[in-house]
Motif scaffolding. Structure first.
Motif, PDB file in Angstrom:
ATOM      1  N   ARG A 211     -51.800 -31.394-151.452  1.00 17.70           N
ATOM      2  CA  ARG A 211     -50.393 -31.375-151.186  1.00 17.70           C
ATOM      3  C   ARG A 211     -49.915 -33.122-150.841  1.00 17.70           C
ATOM      4  NH1 ARG A 211     -46.922 -28.372-148.501  1.00 17.70           N
ATOM      5  NH2 ARG A 211     -45.756 -28.875-146.890  1.00 17.70           N
ATOM      6  N   MET A 212     -48.499 -32.790-151.161  1.00 14.41           N
ATOM      7  CA  MET A 212     -47.890 -33.842-151.110  1.00 14.41           C
ATOM      8  C   MET A 212     -46.921 -34.272-149.335  1.00 14.41           C
ATOM      9  SD  MET A 212     -48.045 -34.920-154.828  1.00 14.41           S
ATOM     10  CE  MET A 212     -46.545 -33.770-155.835  1.00 14.41           C
ATOM     11  N   LYS A 213     -46.536 -35.209-148.952  1.00 15.10           N
ATOM     12  CA  LYS A 213     -46.236 -35.281-147.969  1.00 15.10           C
ATOM     13  C   LYS A 213     -45.654 -36.375-147.626  1.00 15.10           C
ATOM     14  CE  LYS A 213     -48.881 -35.923-143.954  1.00 15.10           C
ATOM     15  NZ  LYS A 213     -49.881 -35.354-142.990  1.00 15.10           N
ATOM     16  N   ASN A 214     -44.495 -36.880-147.370  1.00 16.76           N
ATOM     17  CA  ASN A 214     -43.541 -38.029-147.049  1.00 16.76           C
ATOM     18  C   ASN A 214     -43.732 -39.012-149.076  1.00 16.76           C
ATOM     19  OD1 ASN A 214     -42.023 -40.702-145.593  1.00 16.76           O
ATOM     20  ND2 ASN A 214     -44.372 -41.390-145.349  1.00 16.76           N
ATOM     21  N   LEU A 215     -43.517 -37.977-149.298  1.00 16.73           N
ATOM     22  CA  LEU A 215     -43.460 -38.120-150.743  1.00 16.73           C
ATOM     23  C   LEU A 215     -41.657 -39.999-150.866  1.00 16.73           C
ATOM     24  CD1 LEU A 215     -43.355 -34.973-152.599  1.00 16.73           C
ATOM     25  CD2 LEU A 215     -44.641 -37.014-152.882  1.00 16.73           C
ATOM     26  N   LYS A 216     -42.595 -40.575-151.871  1.00 13.69           N
ATOM     27  CA  LYS A 216     -41.623 -41.654-152.022  1.00 13.69           C
ATOM     28  C   LYS A 216     -41.130 -41.807-153.315  1.00 13.69           C
ATOM     29  CE  LYS A 216     -44.292 -44.392-148.957  1.00 13.69           C
ATOM     30  NZ  LYS A 216     -45.249 -45.381-149.131  1.00 13.69           N
ATOM     31  N   PRO A 217     -39.631 -42.639-153.224  1.00 10.92           N
ATOM     32  CA  PRO A 217     -39.599 -42.167-155.017  1.00 10.92           C
ATOM     33  C   PRO A 217     -40.290 -42.879-156.204  1.00 10.92           C
ATOM     34  CG  PRO A 217     -37.682 -43.724-154.246  1.00 10.92           C
ATOM     35  CD  PRO A 217     -38.918 -42.798-152.685  1.00 10.92           C
ATOM     36  N   GLU A 218     -41.670 -43.959-155.427  1.00  9.77           N
ATOM     37  CA  GLU A 218     -42.303 -44.556-156.874  1.00  9.77           C
ATOM     38  C   GLU A 218     -43.332 -43.288-157.299  1.00  9.77           C
ATOM     39  OE1 GLU A 218     -40.973 -46.073-153.830  1.00  9.77           O
ATOM     40  OE2 GLU A 218     -42.981 -46.595-153.104  1.00  9.77           O
ATOM     41  N   ASP A 219     -43.570 -42.063-156.391  1.00  8.36           N
ATOM     42  CA  ASP A 219     -44.229 -40.973-156.734  1.00  8.36           C
ATOM     43  C   ASP A 219     -43.821 -40.541-157.978  1.00  8.36           C
ATOM     44  OD1 ASP A 219     -44.622 -40.613-153.070  1.00  8.36           O
ATOM     45  OD2 ASP A 219     -46.235 -41.588-154.076  1.00  8.36           O
ATOM     46  N   THR A 220     -42.529 -41.033-157.965  1.00  4.10           N
ATOM     47  CA  THR A 220     -42.500 -40.260-159.346  1.00  4.10           C
ATOM     48  C   THR A 220     -43.097 -40.838-160.481  1.00  4.10           C
ATOM     49  OG1 THR A 220     -39.747 -40.470-158.354  1.00  4.10           O
ATOM     50  CG2 THR A 220     -40.465 -39.934-160.964  1.00  4.10           C
ATOM     51  N   ASP A 221     -43.358 -39.546-161.196  1.00  2.00           N
ATOM     52  CA  ASP A 221     -44.603 -39.283-162.018  1.00  2.00           C
ATOM     53  C   ASP A 221     -44.264 -37.581-162.775  1.00  2.00           C
ATOM     54  OD1 ASP A 221     -46.675 -42.069-161.130  1.00  2.00           O
ATOM     55  OD2 ASP A 221     -44.606 -42.354-163.065  1.00  2.00           O
ATOM     56  N   VAL A 222     -45.535 -37.978-163.746  1.00  3.75           N
ATOM     57  CA  VAL A 222     -45.874 -36.893-164.276  1.00  3.75           C
ATOM     58  C   VAL A 222     -47.210 -36.473-163.858  1.00  3.75           C
ATOM     59  CG1 VAL A 222     -46.514 -35.283-166.082  1.00  3.75           C
ATOM     60  CG2 VAL A 222     -44.837 -36.282-166.463  1.00  3.75           C
ATOM     61  N   TYR A 223     -47.920 -35.241-162.923  1.00  5.28           N
ATOM     62  CA  TYR A 223     -49.065 -35.146-162.398  1.00  5.28           C
ATOM     63  C   TYR A 223     -49.649 -34.263-163.327  1.00  5.28           C
ATOM     64  CZ  TYR A 223     -47.075 -37.898-158.800  1.00  5.28           C
ATOM     65  OH  TYR A 223     -47.138 -39.066-157.881  1.00  5.28           O
ATOM     66  N   PHE A 224     -50.656 -34.746-163.512  1.00  5.04           N
ATOM     67  CA  PHE A 224     -51.823 -34.331-164.241  1.00  5.04           C
ATOM     68  C   PHE A 224     -53.340 -33.655-163.856  1.00  5.04           C
ATOM     69  CE2 PHE A 224     -50.451 -34.923-168.557  1.00  5.04           C
ATOM     70  CZ  PHE A 224     -49.224 -36.131-168.089  1.00  5.04           C
ATOM     71  N   CYS A 225     -53.871 -32.402-163.921  1.00  8.90           N
ATOM     72  CA  CYS A 225     -54.840 -32.144-163.285  1.00  8.90           C
ATOM     73  C   CYS A 225     -56.209 -32.535-164.461  1.00  8.90           C
ATOM     74  CB  CYS A 225     -54.403 -30.380-163.541  1.00  8.90           C
ATOM     75  SG  CYS A 225     -56.283 -29.775-162.834  1.00  8.90           S
ATOM     76  N   ASN A 226     -57.842 -32.792-163.852  1.00  2.40           N
ATOM     77  CA  ASN A 226     -58.627 -32.865-164.592  1.00  2.40           C
ATOM     78  C   ASN A 226     -59.177 -32.043-163.831  1.00  2.40           C
ATOM     79  OD1 ASN A 226     -61.095 -34.745-165.198  1.00  2.40           O
ATOM     80  ND2 ASN A 226     -59.760 -35.057-166.711  1.00  2.40           N
ATOM     81  N   ALA A 227     -60.247 -32.136-164.879  1.00  2.83           N
ATOM     82  CA  ALA A 227     -61.561 -31.634-164.536  1.00  2.83           C
ATOM     83  C   ALA A 227     -62.889 -31.979-165.565  1.00  2.83           C
ATOM     84  CB  ALA A 227     -61.543 -30.090-165.053  1.00  2.83           C
ATOM     85  N   LYS A 228     -64.003 -32.746-164.566  1.00  2.00           N
ATOM     86  CA  LYS A 228     -64.305 -33.355-165.951  1.00  2.00           C
ATOM     87  C   LYS A 228     -66.299 -33.078-165.567  1.00  2.00           C
ATOM     88  CE  LYS A 228     -62.932 -38.037-165.390  1.00  2.00           C
ATOM     89  NZ  LYS A 228     -61.986 -37.997-164.277  1.00  2.00           N
ATOM     90  N   ARG A 229     -66.984 -32.909-166.587  1.00  2.00           N
ATOM     91  CA  ARG A 229     -68.418 -33.093-166.345  1.00  2.00           C
ATOM     92  C   ARG A 229     -69.235 -34.123-166.877  1.00  2.00           C
ATOM     93  NH1 ARG A 229     -72.368 -27.053-166.568  1.00  2.00           N
ATOM     94  NH2 ARG A 229     -73.748 -28.495-165.301  1.00  2.00           N
TER      95      ARG A 229
END
Length: 117
Positions: free
Chosen positions: A81-99
């Motif tokens: 959940r992202m709020k108060n978004l800023k221009p510098e939050d512009t990116d490609v967002y990736f989900c990661n799962a690690k073990r």
């Protein structure tokens, strides 16, 4: 076959909100440490937020107080959940799962978040 599928990205104005979702399949989800990362062109991928199997969350300093990571082990989903978004939050967002104990580290294909007026 392991799959992590992100959704929820898009274009939002500064100060706006978005919720990213990641649907996991092919893994025993409760056993995995989950996270959201982001990457801009030509830059290194950076951690945004992570959450342990027990629900302990950690955040990058740049998003503390604005982003919230959560997981639903029954649905095999992780959210950002992202709020108060800023221009510098512009990116490609990736989900990661690690073990890492067994050398497993998986990535989704990413979802674009653009913060612009």
């Amino acid at each position: 076959q392991v799959q992590l599928v992100e959704s929820g990205g898009g274009l939002v104005q500064p100060g706006g909100s978005l919720r990213l979702s990641c649907a996991a399949s092919g893994i025993i989800f409760p056993n995995y440490f989950m996270g959201w990362y982001r990457q801009a062109p030509g830059k290194q991928r950076e951690s945004v937020a992570t959450i342990s199997s027990g629900g302990i969350a950690n955040y990058a300093d740049s998003v503390k107080g604005r982003f919230t990571i959560s997981r639903d082990n029954a649905k095999q989903m992780v959210y950002l959940r992202m709020k108060n978004l800023k221009p510098e939050d512009t990116d490609v967002y990736f989900c990661n799962a690690k073990r890492l104990q067994i050398g497993e580290n998986y990535w989704g294909r990413g979802t674009q978040v653009t913060v612009s007026s």
